[in-house]
Design a protein around this motif. Structure first.
Motif, PDB file in Angstrom:
ATOM      1  N   VAL A 220      10.178  11.988   7.393  1.00 18.69           N
ATOM      2  CA  VAL A 220      10.998  11.739   8.636  1.00 18.69           C
ATOM      3  C   VAL A 220      12.162  10.824   8.252  1.00 18.69           C
ATOM      4  N   GLY A 221      12.483  10.542   6.893  1.00 21.42           N
ATOM      5  CA  GLY A 221      13.615   9.819   6.734  1.00 21.42           C
ATOM      6  C   GLY A 221      13.574   8.735   6.080  1.00 21.42           C
ATOM      7  N   ALA A 222      12.212   8.002   6.439  1.00 22.66           N
ATOM      8  CA  ALA A 222      12.116   6.334   6.162  1.00 22.66           C
ATOM      9  C   ALA A 222      11.517   6.297   4.580  1.00 22.66           C
ATOM     10  N   ARG A 223      12.788   6.486   3.693  1.00 22.63           N
ATOM     11  CA  ARG A 223      12.382   6.541   2.257  1.00 22.63           C
ATOM     12  C   ARG A 223      12.588   4.973   1.718  1.00 22.63           C
ATOM     13  N   ASP A 224      12.640   4.132   2.486  1.00 20.57           N
ATOM     14  CA  ASP A 224      12.560   2.589   2.340  1.00 20.57           C
ATOM     15  C   ASP A 224      11.658   2.011   3.144  1.00 20.57           C
ATOM     16  N   VAL A 225      10.553   1.407   2.552  1.00 24.67           N
ATOM     17  CA  VAL A 225       9.552   0.526   3.640  1.00 24.67           C
ATOM     18  C   VAL A 225       9.754  -0.552   3.370  1.00 24.67           C
ATOM     19  N   PHE A 226       9.873  -1.609   4.327  1.00 23.77           N
ATOM     20  CA  PHE A 226      10.290  -3.164   4.005  1.00 23.77           C
ATOM     21  C   PHE A 226       8.908  -3.762   4.269  1.00 23.77           C
ATOM     22  N   THR A 227       8.559  -4.792   3.460  1.00 28.12           N
ATOM     23  CA  THR A 227       7.313  -4.955   2.926  1.00 28.12           C
ATOM     24  C   THR A 227       7.152  -6.559   2.857  1.00 28.12           C
ATOM     25  N   VAL A 228       6.065  -7.135   3.177  1.00 27.93           N
ATOM     26  CA  VAL A 228       5.606  -8.500   2.479  1.00 27.93           C
ATOM     27  C   VAL A 228       4.214  -8.445   2.221  1.00 27.93           C
TER      28      VAL A 228
ATOM     29  N   GLY B 202       8.654   9.958  -2.533  1.00 27.58           N
ATOM     30  CA  GLY B 202       7.861   9.123  -1.665  1.00 27.58           C
ATOM     31  C   GLY B 202       8.495   8.077  -1.249  1.00 27.58           C
ATOM     32  N   VAL B 203       8.339   6.792  -1.093  1.00 26.61           N
ATOM     33  CA  VAL B 203       9.083   5.747  -0.773  1.00 26.61           C
ATOM     34  C   VAL B 203       9.375   4.525  -1.503  1.00 26.61           C
ATOM     35  N   ARG B 204      10.446   3.838  -1.368  1.00 23.99           N
ATOM     36  CA  ARG B 204      10.633   2.571  -2.269  1.00 23.99           C
ATOM     37  C   ARG B 204      10.274   1.494  -1.271  1.00 23.99           C
ATOM     38  N   LEU B 205       9.713   0.497  -1.963  1.00 19.16           N
ATOM     39  CA  LEU B 205       9.205  -0.735  -1.167  1.00 19.16           C
ATOM     40  C   LEU B 205      10.425  -1.752  -1.449  1.00 19.16           C
ATOM     41  N   ILE B 206      10.689  -2.396  -0.148  1.00 20.76           N
ATOM     42  CA  ILE B 206      11.777  -3.252  -0.207  1.00 20.76           C
ATOM     43  C   ILE B 206      11.126  -4.606   0.187  1.00 20.76           C
ATOM     44  N   GLY B 207      10.797  -5.509  -0.894  1.00 17.25           N
ATOM     45  CA  GLY B 207      10.140  -6.788  -0.484  1.00 17.25           C
ATOM     46  C   GLY B 207      10.953  -7.734   0.378  1.00 17.25           C
TER      47      GLY B 207
ATOM     48  N   VAL C  68      13.830   7.002  11.546  1.00 17.96           N
ATOM     49  CA  VAL C  68      12.799   6.255  11.756  1.00 17.96           C
ATOM     50  C   VAL C  68      13.070   5.076  10.815  1.00 17.96           C
ATOM     51  N   GLY C  69      12.662   3.758  10.993  1.00 13.34           N
ATOM     52  CA  GLY C  69      12.245   3.100  10.100  1.00 13.34           C
ATOM     53  C   GLY C  69      10.858   2.328   9.842  1.00 13.34           C
ATOM     54  N   ALA C  70      10.591   1.821   8.862  1.00 14.69           N
ATOM     55  CA  ALA C  70       9.246   1.445   8.642  1.00 14.69           C
ATOM     56  C   ALA C  70       8.886   0.092   7.765  1.00 14.69           C
ATOM     57  N   CYS C  71       7.977  -0.740   8.416  1.00 13.11           N
ATOM     58  CA  CYS C  71       7.571  -1.913   7.718  1.00 13.11           C
ATOM     59  C   CYS C  71       6.230  -1.918   7.404  1.00 13.11           C
ATOM     60  N   ALA C  72       5.649  -2.590   6.315  1.00  9.56           N
ATOM     61  CA  ALA C  72       4.197  -2.653   5.829  1.00  9.56           C
ATOM     62  C   ALA C  72       3.849  -4.079   5.611  1.00  9.56           C
ATOM     63  N   VAL C  73       3.012  -4.789   6.559  1.00  9.71           N
ATOM     64  CA  VAL C  73       2.355  -6.176   6.362  1.00  9.71           C
ATOM     65  C   VAL C  73       0.945  -6.196   6.479  1.00  9.71           C
ATOM     66  N   THR C  74       0.610  -7.640   6.146  1.00 12.83           N
ATOM     67  CA  THR C  74      -0.899  -7.613   6.275  1.00 12.83           C
ATOM     68  C   THR C  74      -1.478  -7.876   7.684  1.00 12.83           C
TER      69      THR C  74
ATOM     70  N   SER D 258      18.891 -13.517   0.585  1.00 13.91           N
ATOM     71  CA  SER D 258      18.516 -13.269  -0.786  1.00 13.91           C
ATOM     72  C   SER D 258      18.038 -12.006  -1.194  1.00 13.91           C
ATOM     73  N   THR D 259      17.565 -10.996  -0.267  1.00 11.39           N
ATOM     74  CA  THR D 259      17.154  -9.770  -0.304  1.00 11.39           C
ATOM     75  C   THR D 259      18.140  -8.937  -0.526  1.00 11.39           C
TER      76      THR D 259
END
Length: 597
Positions: free
Chosen positions: A39-47, A67-72, A98-104, A485-486
């Motif tokens: 769906v186009g969310a090839r970068d996932v913003f993560t912590v 797949g996707v690239r993780l952007i810390g 679509v945008g995506a993030c992955a957190v704890t 910084s990112t």
């Protein structure tokens, strides 16, 4: 939208055979990565956090090609803001958006939730993925860390239920495939955020329901009720054709309705003057022959409000009338003169109302039915006086904000995108004339200060063909500054104008007090510390027009490949007259006494 939204090529027979023979690749985490990429969310913003570490391993296992690239990111709030900006850029580029993030779990999710709420208010499909408790801990009556100390793990879920359109809690593999697919397809279909919680022990486990090449999403397209559509067009055309000087106003919901092209088609056909609400700036091409600016009540583009409010009929496409966009509910509009077109509904005056009609279908059909009428635009041409240009500053004279934006106007091209932060930049950036193709994004409905830093990161990561110009106040910057910084880390060439006027200017105009004064930072020094000799970064601190011109020349010339941070120091009272007017009216609306009981 097209029914088939997959962007990954279908597998060959050989690839399918390989996938079937490689169960290690058919894991929950990799399936999620494939679906996000589709769906186009090839970068996932993560912590990273201890509940999502295995999930992060699996998300990036196939690499960004498949797949996707993780952007810390520096924190979860910024990661979700970045997903918001990413979704905006993808939608603007004609993608699904679509945008995506992955957190704890919990500590990450509840940090991100403010940004997710903003995405909900702005109709952006953001997928918030949370690494959840071990599947064996559900129902065990155990107390886990990163919780509020009770054996009930649903606190986070209950919070997200109010700011997402779908929630999936995946603590077994049997229905994980279905839940992931339903969540992501619902985000696309509803254009709202969704929440996916995945137990920390499941992402790396294969299961027969996962495939290296899943069947592409197939969403049934929404259709208008043809009978209602014809009736609505007939009634609207009759309403508009009997008017002497009708006008056309675009609103922010045109984006979610995918109706911007249809709106321009109607504008071309009808001959009416065309304006936009402030939160719709950038959705309508400003080079259109009959574009007259931003309709924002008392703080509209000069001569725009006079034409809109004196019209005897107005069509608003996708409007949102809140206290901000209505300048404290002070718009001089009459409902009996209005046609309000929402994404799936049309209301004419006090009635009739027509449901089950897509905005883009209605505007397209109306374009071929309505009579051309240029009377209101002729009135506009009679009263219009071209705006003057601020005088150049004298040598050594302190820089004025209007002089800053005179030079910013000259910087804009079709490859630019303007992102103003909540505050005085809202009003100054509204005055910019956007060249054809120039993007514009801001968060007016939610208005969360600090949003623009993370959103700029996400937008620039998605739109490599655009150079972002972000305008951020010093108070807002202090909320989310770390994410610069990112930007440096990922090689962005964004230009950030930090407007240093010593505090929360927008709040001063609504209600002044000592709490609106903030500690001054050495902002260029902060960014240089973020740089720390790694990556490309240029900073400048400007106090005069001459210094500003040199900084802009450097950012467009030898430093064009760098993250450019220009701190603009202006007087605290150098405020746009529009903000002064808007602030007084919003303050009056906020200060209304309670209604009598």
């Amino acid at each position: 939208m097209d029914a088939k939204i997959g962007s990954i090529p279908p597998p060959t027979a050989a690839a399918s055979t390989t996938a079937a023979a490689s169960p290690r690749e058919a894991t929950l985490g990799r399936h999620l990565a494939r679906r996000l990429a589709e769906v186009g969310a090839r970068d996932v913003f993560t912590v990273p956090g201890d509940f999502n570490l295995t999930l992060l391993d699996e998300l990036e296992a196939d690499g960004p090609e498949n797949g996707v690239r993780l952007i810390g990111c520096c924190n979860e709030l910024n990661a979700a803001y970045a997903a918001d900006g990413y979704a905006r850029a993808r939608a603007g580029a004609g993608g699904v958006g679509v945008g995506a993030c992955a957190v704890t779990f919990t500590v990450g999710g509840l940090s991100a939730i403010n940004a997710v709420a903003g995405a909900f208010s702005e109709n952006l499909p953001v997928v918030c993925v949370v690494g959840g408790p071990n599947s064996n801990d559900y129902g065990s009556n155990r107390i886990l860390h990163h919780t509020i100390g009770v054996p009930d793990f649903t606190q986070e879920l209950r919070c997200f239920q109010n700011v997402t359109c779908y929630q999936a809690v995946i603590n077994n593999l049997e229905d994980a495939h279905e839940q992931i697919d339903t969540a992501i397809s619902t985000a696309v279909k509803e254009s709202k955020p969704v929440y996916i919680s995945i137990s920390c022990n499941l992402p790396s486990i294969p299961h027969p329901t996962f495939s290296r090449h899943p069947v592409p999403f197939f969403l049934s397209p929404r259709l208008s009720n043809q009978m209602n559509l014809e009736a609505a067009v007939e009634a609207a055309a009759a309403f508009l054709d009997k008017a002497v000087k009708p006008v056309l106003v675009g609103g922010p919901k045109m984006r979610v309705a995918k109706a911007c092209k249809a709106f321009v088609e109607l504008a071309d056909a009808c001959g009416y003057p065309v304006a936009v609400m402030p939160s719709a700036k950038g959705l309508v091409p400003e080079h259109h022959l009959r574009f007259i600016g931003t309709y924002w009540g008392a703080v509209s583009t000069p001569f725009c409000a006079e034409i809109i409010e004196s019209a005897d009929a107005y069509l608003f496409a996708g409007p949102i009338f809140n206290d901000y966009s209505s300048v404290g509910y002070s718009l001089l509009l009459k409902k009996e003169k209005a046609i309000f077109v929402q994404p799936d509904r049309v209301v004419i005056g006090h009635g009739p109302a027509f449901g089950c009609i897509l905005m883009k279908d209605f505007l397209h059909a109306l374009a071929s039915r309505v009579n051309k009428n240029i009377a209101a635009h002729e009135n506009y041409c009679r009263i219009f006086v071209p705006p003057g240009e601020p005088l150049s500053s004298k040598p050594g004279e302190p820089l004025r904000v209007n002089v800053l934006f005179k030079h910013v106007q000259k910087m804009l091209t079709s490859n630019s995108t303007v992102i103003p932060e909540t505050g005085d930049s809202w009003f100054n950036c509204q005055k910019l004339k956007l060249p054809e193709g120039c993007g514009y994004e801001f968060q007016m409905q939610y208005g969360s200060i600090g949003w623009s830093v993370g959103a700029t990161l996400g937008y620039a990561q998605a739109a490599k063909d655009k150079r972002v110009l972000a305008f951020i106040g010093d108070g807002s910057f202090q909320v989310t500054a770390q994410e610069v910084s990112t930007m440096i880390r990922w090689g962005h060439n964004t230009i950030i104008f930090l407007i240093n006027n010593g505090g929360y200017t927008i709040e001063v105009e609504i209600h002044d007090g000592p709490y609106n004064i903030i500690k001054n930072w050495n902002y260029t020094g902060v960014v240089e510390a973020f740089h720390n000799g790694e990556g490309k970064c240029y900073t400048a601190k400007v106090r005069t027009e001459e210094e500003l011109k040199k900084a802009i020349e450097a950012s467009l010339g030898p430093k064009k490949d760098c993250l450019c941070f220009i701190e603009v120091i202006v007087h605290k009272d150098d405020t746009s007259k529009e903000l002064l007017e808007w602030g007084s009216r919003v303050s009056a609306a906020n200060s209304r006494p309670p209604n009598p009981q």
